[in-house]
Each structure stands twice: as structure tokens, then as C-alpha cells.
Design a protein around this motif. Sequence first.
Motif, PDB file in Angstrom:
ATOM      1  N   ARG A   1      -4.105  14.560   8.805  1.00 43.03           N
ATOM      2  CA  ARG A   1      -4.226  13.242   9.613  1.00 43.03           C
ATOM      3  C   ARG A   1      -5.154  13.491  10.606  1.00 43.03           C
ATOM      4  NH1 ARG A   1      -2.264  11.196  14.311  1.00 43.03           N
ATOM      5  NH2 ARG A   1      -0.911   9.341  14.224  1.00 43.03           N
ATOM      6  N   ASN A   2      -6.189  12.650  10.687  1.00 41.14           N
ATOM      7  CA  ASN A   2      -7.091  12.548  11.539  1.00 41.14           C
ATOM      8  C   ASN A   2      -7.312  11.398  12.375  1.00 41.14           C
ATOM      9  OD1 ASN A   2      -9.002  10.967   9.827  1.00 41.14           O
ATOM     10  ND2 ASN A   2      -9.229  12.983   8.684  1.00 41.14           N
ATOM     11  N   ILE A   3      -8.430  11.333  13.121  1.00 42.13           N
ATOM     12  CA  ILE A   3      -8.627  10.156  13.900  1.00 42.13           C
ATOM     13  C   ILE A   3      -9.126   8.862  12.863  1.00 42.13           C
ATOM     14  CG2 ILE A   3     -11.120  10.266  14.432  1.00 42.13           C
ATOM     15  CD1 ILE A   3     -10.871   9.171  17.087  1.00 42.13           C
ATOM     16  N   THR A   4      -9.614   9.188  11.945  1.00 39.59           N
ATOM     17  CA  THR A   4     -10.174   7.915  11.073  1.00 39.59           C
ATOM     18  C   THR A   4      -8.863   7.611  10.263  1.00 39.59           C
ATOM     19  OG1 THR A   4     -12.304   9.341  10.705  1.00 39.59           O
ATOM     20  CG2 THR A   4     -11.699   7.351   9.007  1.00 39.59           C
ATOM     21  N   ASN A   5      -8.213   8.426   9.641  1.00 39.10           N
ATOM     22  CA  ASN A   5      -7.083   7.899   8.806  1.00 39.10           C
ATOM     23  C   ASN A   5      -5.702   7.759   9.556  1.00 39.10           C
ATOM     24  OD1 ASN A   5      -5.687  10.570   8.885  1.00 39.10           O
ATOM     25  ND2 ASN A   5      -6.961  10.990   7.021  1.00 39.10           N
ATOM     26  N   GLN A   6      -5.268   7.919  10.900  1.00 43.36           N
ATOM     27  CA  GLN A   6      -4.156   8.238  11.271  1.00 43.36           C
ATOM     28  C   GLN A   6      -3.152   6.859  11.153  1.00 43.36           C
ATOM     29  OE1 GLN A   6      -4.603   8.351  15.698  1.00 43.36           O
ATOM     30  NE2 GLN A   6      -6.423   7.045  15.866  1.00 43.36           N
ATOM     31  N   ASN A   7      -3.784   5.822  11.142  1.00 41.80           N
ATOM     32  CA  ASN A   7      -2.941   4.485  10.937  1.00 41.80           C
ATOM     33  C   ASN A   7      -2.235   4.718   9.394  1.00 41.80           C
ATOM     34  OD1 ASN A   7      -3.126   3.560  13.549  1.00 41.80           O
ATOM     35  ND2 ASN A   7      -4.820   2.575  13.476  1.00 41.80           N
ATOM     36  N   TYR A   8      -3.076   4.990   8.512  1.00 44.90           N
ATOM     37  CA  TYR A   8      -2.848   4.887   7.125  1.00 44.90           C
ATOM     38  C   TYR A   8      -1.812   5.896   6.749  1.00 44.90           C
ATOM     39  CZ  TYR A   8      -6.855   1.637   6.294  1.00 44.90           C
ATOM     40  OH  TYR A   8      -7.469   0.526   6.244  1.00 44.90           O
ATOM     41  N   PHE A   9      -1.851   7.251   7.422  1.00 44.79           N
ATOM     42  CA  PHE A   9      -1.215   8.494   7.458  1.00 44.79           C
ATOM     43  C   PHE A   9       0.369   7.951   7.891  1.00 44.79           C
ATOM     44  CE2 PHE A   9       0.346  12.667   7.398  1.00 44.79           C
ATOM     45  CZ  PHE A   9      -0.504  13.503   6.580  1.00 44.79           C
ATOM     46  N   ASP A  10       0.156   7.146   8.911  1.00 45.02           N
ATOM     47  CA  ASP A  10       1.725   6.755   9.416  1.00 45.02           C
ATOM     48  C   ASP A  10       2.416   5.474   8.601  1.00 45.02           C
ATOM     49  OD1 ASP A  10       1.156   8.559  11.674  1.00 45.02           O
ATOM     50  OD2 ASP A  10       0.639   6.896  13.047  1.00 45.02           O
ATOM     51  N   ARG A  11       1.458   5.010   7.923  1.00 44.53           N
ATOM     52  CA  ARG A  11       1.818   4.234   6.883  1.00 44.53           C
ATOM     53  C   ARG A  11       2.543   4.972   5.713  1.00 44.53           C
ATOM     54  NH1 ARG A  11       0.953  -1.426   7.076  1.00 44.53           N
ATOM     55  NH2 ARG A  11      -0.500  -2.079   8.961  1.00 44.53           N
ATOM     56  N   LEU A  12       2.136   5.823   5.278  1.00 49.62           N
ATOM     57  CA  LEU A  12       2.537   6.769   4.287  1.00 49.62           C
ATOM     58  C   LEU A  12       3.693   7.280   4.542  1.00 49.62           C
ATOM     59  CD1 LEU A  12       2.191   8.242   1.756  1.00 49.62           C
ATOM     60  CD2 LEU A  12       0.901  10.037   2.670  1.00 49.62           C
ATOM     61  N   MET A  13       3.894   7.768   6.034  1.00 51.42           N
ATOM     62  CA  MET A  13       5.463   8.108   6.446  1.00 51.42           C
ATOM     63  C   MET A  13       6.298   7.317   6.125  1.00 51.42           C
ATOM     64  SD  MET A  13       4.308  10.545   9.795  1.00 51.42           S
ATOM     65  CE  MET A  13       5.796  11.195   9.736  1.00 51.42           C
ATOM     66  N   ILE A  14       5.987   5.817   6.337  1.00 53.40           N
ATOM     67  CA  ILE A  14       7.051   4.828   6.277  1.00 53.40           C
ATOM     68  C   ILE A  14       7.291   4.744   4.573  1.00 53.40           C
ATOM     69  CG2 ILE A  14       7.325   2.402   6.242  1.00 53.40           C
ATOM     70  CD1 ILE A  14       5.906   2.290   8.749  1.00 53.40           C
ATOM     71  N   HIS A  15       6.313   4.772   3.930  1.00 55.86           N
ATOM     72  CA  HIS A  15       6.764   4.909   2.413  1.00 55.86           C
ATOM     73  C   HIS A  15       7.527   5.906   1.776  1.00 55.86           C
ATOM     74  CE1 HIS A  15       5.989   4.164  -1.758  1.00 55.86           C
ATOM     75  NE2 HIS A  15       5.485   5.475  -2.058  1.00 55.86           N
ATOM     76  N   LEU A  16       7.254   6.998   2.361  1.00 57.09           N
ATOM     77  CA  LEU A  16       7.958   8.302   2.153  1.00 57.09           C
ATOM     78  C   LEU A  16       9.292   7.976   2.333  1.00 57.09           C
ATOM     79  CD1 LEU A  16       5.849  11.385   2.971  1.00 57.09           C
ATOM     80  CD2 LEU A  16       6.187  10.356   0.680  1.00 57.09           C
ATOM     81  N   GLN A  17       9.750   7.493   3.580  1.00 59.46           N
ATOM     82  CA  GLN A  17      11.163   7.285   4.161  1.00 59.46           C
ATOM     83  C   GLN A  17      11.657   6.089   2.962  1.00 59.46           C
ATOM     84  OE1 GLN A  17      13.007   8.326   6.219  1.00 59.46           O
ATOM     85  NE2 GLN A  17      14.773   6.706   6.186  1.00 59.46           N
ATOM     86  N   TYR A  18      10.937   5.160   2.651  1.00 58.38           N
ATOM     87  CA  TYR A  18      11.718   4.006   1.435  1.00 58.38           C
ATOM     88  C   TYR A  18      11.937   4.820   0.340  1.00 58.38           C
ATOM     89  CZ  TYR A  18      11.418   0.334   5.188  1.00 58.38           C
ATOM     90  OH  TYR A  18      11.544  -0.278   6.313  1.00 58.38           O
ATOM     91  N   LEU A  19      10.864   5.620  -0.274  1.00 58.72           N
ATOM     92  CA  LEU A  19      10.796   6.228  -1.436  1.00 58.72           C
ATOM     93  C   LEU A  19      12.255   7.143  -1.322  1.00 58.72           C
ATOM     94  CD1 LEU A  19       9.730   7.048  -4.059  1.00 58.72           C
ATOM     95  CD2 LEU A  19       8.610   8.761  -2.848  1.00 58.72           C
TER      96      LEU A  19
END
Length: 284
Positions: A199-217
Motif C-alpha cells: 500500500r503506497n501513496i499512489t494506490n492507497q485508495n484502490y488498496f482500501d477498496r480491495l479490503m472491502i472486497h475481501l470483507q464481502y468475499l
Amino acid sequence: MLVVNRVYNNNTVLVDVGRKDQAIIQGKGVGFQKRHGDNVSPTRVERIFYLNTDEAKQRFGTLLKDVPIDITMTGFAIIEMAKKEFHYPVLDYIYVTLTDHISQTYKHLIAGKYEKSTVPDIRDRYPTEYAIADKAVSMINHDLNVHFPKDSAKAIALHFINARGSENPEQEKTEDQEDFGKGVNQIVQSVFKEYGITRNITNQNYFDRLMIHLQYLVQRISTNEQDNRALNQSIESDFQKIYPKSYRIANEICDKIQARLQINLNNNELVYFVIHIQRLIQER
């Protein structure tokens, strides 16, 4: 009696408690002019975190390699607050993931590179986690003398959502949602580490969206309700050709999830992973 083992700064000290146990203590000036072997009065201690297991010691040591002691202690304090005040059960890996997240966000703020999170607000569905996160932001701002924006609570809430543990430690965990959550997160993190994805400054928002996806998965896996909507048959093959690296990473994650958790994931789940990973690495 608390005996100084190591002084991190004037306010944070590693102490020996008895013959075998250790603890991290915090308090104003608790480490001032202290040396190894000196005694510390318990009355000066404002916070104490016991490192009475090998796992706790290893976790703390791992964090200190990359994260300043003050940030590490704030992360630990937030988790303890969630446990005590909200009676919120967590899986142990949150000590590393949450503290690392706080450290990265802190760096971005100090460098003037913080970007407002675009992660959707799911407060209505997870009011307890968001209440914890709101208080966490206040603790961070107070302890670290920084100003985390209010929207930063969303990402903190996601860490608690994904690391929620079992309220009953005696409960069988082999098929419950907590066990699935821990297994899925460990697999994703291990594969990401293999490919150098962080997770870095460029992809942080996408990384957080992935966390939401993992929760629903995890929810879909634990309730056996995977997304069975029909996708265009050419989508998977097209993704494999256009985004070969993202497809390879996603496929490895899905294979490991299936093997470790003894489940079957449909092609939709693979495609979703490809989309999220592609956003993270911005493969060209």
C-alpha cells in the motif's frame, strides 16, 4: 518491580517484569535519564503493554524495524481501546496491519501528499467499527501531534472489519467467518509480498477498496453465497491477454484460497481479483 531493559525515548521504555515477562510502558518522562537495570516506579506508568508471549515479542520486534516507537505504541493503544471499551474481538495480525497503515498515512500527511479516501462510507452497516475508528483518529492526533482528517477513519474501520475475531475463544473456528477472514487475508498478504505489492501513496485508495472486497468475499464464502451472475465468457480470457501479470497474481491467490480453505471459487471471483490487482499495480 519494573526493571529497565531498553529506553526508546523519554516517554517509552521496555521493562522486565519478573524473571521472564517483558512489557512496554509509557508515561511522561518515564525513561528520562534511565539506563539498563534501573528501576521504574509503577506510579509513573500511564500505559503498559505486556509482551508475555513469543508471538507478541516477535510482532513488536517486526514493527520496530520499520515503524517509529511512538506510532507503534499508538497503534497498540487503539487496539487495546477497541478491546476494552467496545469489547471488540480482533485477530492478532491487526497489530501489524493497522500500525503499518497509521505509519504510512502519517508519512503522507507530513510530506503533504495525503489524498482523501475515495472508499465508500459503510458506517450504517458497521457502526461499531466506525465508532472505534473515530476515536482512533482522535487518539492519533493527540498522541502524535498530527491532524489525521476525519475521512481517514474509513480506512481504519476497514482494518477492524477485516480483523474481527471470535467473541468466544472456545468456539470451533474451522468453518466460521473469522477463520475464513484470517485465512483469506494471510493468503493475499503473502502473495502480495511475493510480488512486492504494498500500500503506497499512489494506490492507497484502490488498496482500501480491495479490503472491502475481501470483507464481502469472506461473507460470501462463509455463507456459501458466491456471486453467480453470468459474465461474458470472453472477459476472463481477455483479461488474461491484456493484463497477464494481474491475471497471474489473481489466479495464484484464488488457487491458494481454494487449496487452504477447501472451497471452490467461481470465475467471477477471479475476475474481481484481476480488476482490483490491476488497479493496484497499474499494469501497462
